[in-house]
Design a protein around this motif. Structure first.
Motif: not given
Length: 269
Positions: A69-70, A212, A244-247, A252, A256, A264, A266-267
C-alpha cells in the motif's frame, strides 16, 4: 475461473463458515495479496491478529500489505516485530528487507537480506537482492561468491533474478539478455492471454504505458521528454497508467500535460 481465484473463493467461504479459524484467515490474506487485492489482504491479516494478537504470521501478512500500500515505514515496524519472534523465517526476513529498502534504510535492508541469505543460501532471488544492495553500499564482503551464485542461477534458467539488479554484474550482453528474457517469460505465464486484435489503419493510435515511476523518479526523468515529443507529433492517443501516486513534482505535472489521460491505478488490484 483459474486455480488461484478458486482458492480465494474457497478460503472466503471457509472463514465465513468458521470465522475463528486463524490459519484460514492467514491463508486468505496470502491469497488476496498474491492476487493484488491489497485491501482484502490487509483486512484478512487484521482479522487474524484479532484472533491471535501479535502472532508473527499475521503480523507479517499485515506488514506485507502495508508495504504494497506504499507505507514502508509501517510495514517495517510490523515485519520487524514478526522477525524478532521467528528469527529463522527467511520469508519474513526477505519482506523486511523490501520494506526497509523502501523506507530509506539501506544498511538495515542489506542486513535483513544477509540474514535471509544465511537461512536460505541456495535461493538465488534472495542472493541477488543481497548482492545488489551490497554493491550499492560498496560492501565488498563475499561479493565474488555471491556474484558467481547469481550468474550460475541465470545460466541454469532460474527466472528469479531481477534484470535491473543483474545489470550491476560484470556479465556479458548475452547473459543480460538471457536474464531479462527469463524474467519476462516468468511474468508472462501469470498474465491472462490477450484476445486477438487488429491495429486500425486510420486516426490516432491509442497507446498505453504502465509504470510505478511517473514522477520524480528515474523512469519519469528519462521518459518525460519522450512523451512530450510524442504528444507534439499528435499521432497518438497517449495514456499513462501510474502505479505511484501524485508526488507533486514538476516531472509529474509535465507527464500529466503530455498525456491524453494520466490514470492513477495504484490502488487497484
Amino acid at each position: 475461473m483459474g486455480a488461484p481465484d478458486q482458492e480465494r473463493r474457497q478460503l472466503r467461504e471457509a472463514v465465513q463458515r468458521q470465522p475463528s479459524d486463524f490459519i484460514a484467515w492467514v491463508m486468505l490474506a496470502d491469497a488476496e495479496l498474491e492476487a493484488g487485492d491489497v485491501a482484502r489482504g490487509a483486512a484478512a491479516a487484521t482479522q487474524a491478529l484479532q484472533l491471535r494478537d501479535d502472532h508473527p504470521e499475521a503480523l507479517a501478512r499485515l506488514g506485507r500489505a502495508r508495504w504494497m500500500q506504499g507505507q514502508p515505514g509501517d510495514a517495517a515496524v510490523l515485519l520487524r516485530r514478526a522477525a524478532e519472534q521467528v528469527p529463522q523465517h527467511p520469508g519474513i526476513a526477505l519482506w523486511l528487507g523490501h520494506a526497509l529498502e523502501d523506507a530509506g534504510q539501506p544498511e538495515a535492508a542489506a542486513d535483513a537480506y544477509r540474514h535471509a541469505h544465511r537461512l536460505l543460501p541456495g535461493e538465488p532471488y534472495i542472493t541477488a537482492q543481497l548482492l545488489n544492495w551490497q554493491r550499492r553500499l560498496c560492501d565488498w564482503r563475499d561479493l565474488d561468491r555471491l556474484s558467481a551464485l547469481v550468474r550460475r542461477a541465470v545460466a541454469q534458467g532460474q527466472a528469479v533474478v531481477e534484470p535491473f539488479a543483474f545489470l550491476s554484474e560484470d556479465a556479458s550482453a548475452t547473459e543480460q539478455l538471457t536474464c531479462a528474457r527469463q524474467r519476462a517469460a516468468a511474468i508472462g505465464t501469470d498474465l491472462p492471454a490477450l484476445p486477438p486484435t487488429t491495429v486500425r489503419d486510420h486516426g490516432r493510435l491509442r497507446v498505453g504505458f504502465l509504470s510505478n515511476g511517473f514522477g520524480a523518479h528515474p523512469t519519469g526523468l528519462l521518459t518525460v521528454a519522450l512523451f512530450e515529443q510524442l504528444a507534439l507529433a499528435d499521432r497518438l492517443d497517449l495514456h499513462l497508467f501510474a502505479l505511484n501516486g501524485d508526488d507533486g513534482s514538476d516531472i509529474r505535472v509535465r507527464l500529466q500535460a503530455a498525456a491524453s489521460v494520466l490514470h492513477e491505478v495504484g490502488g487497484q488490484p
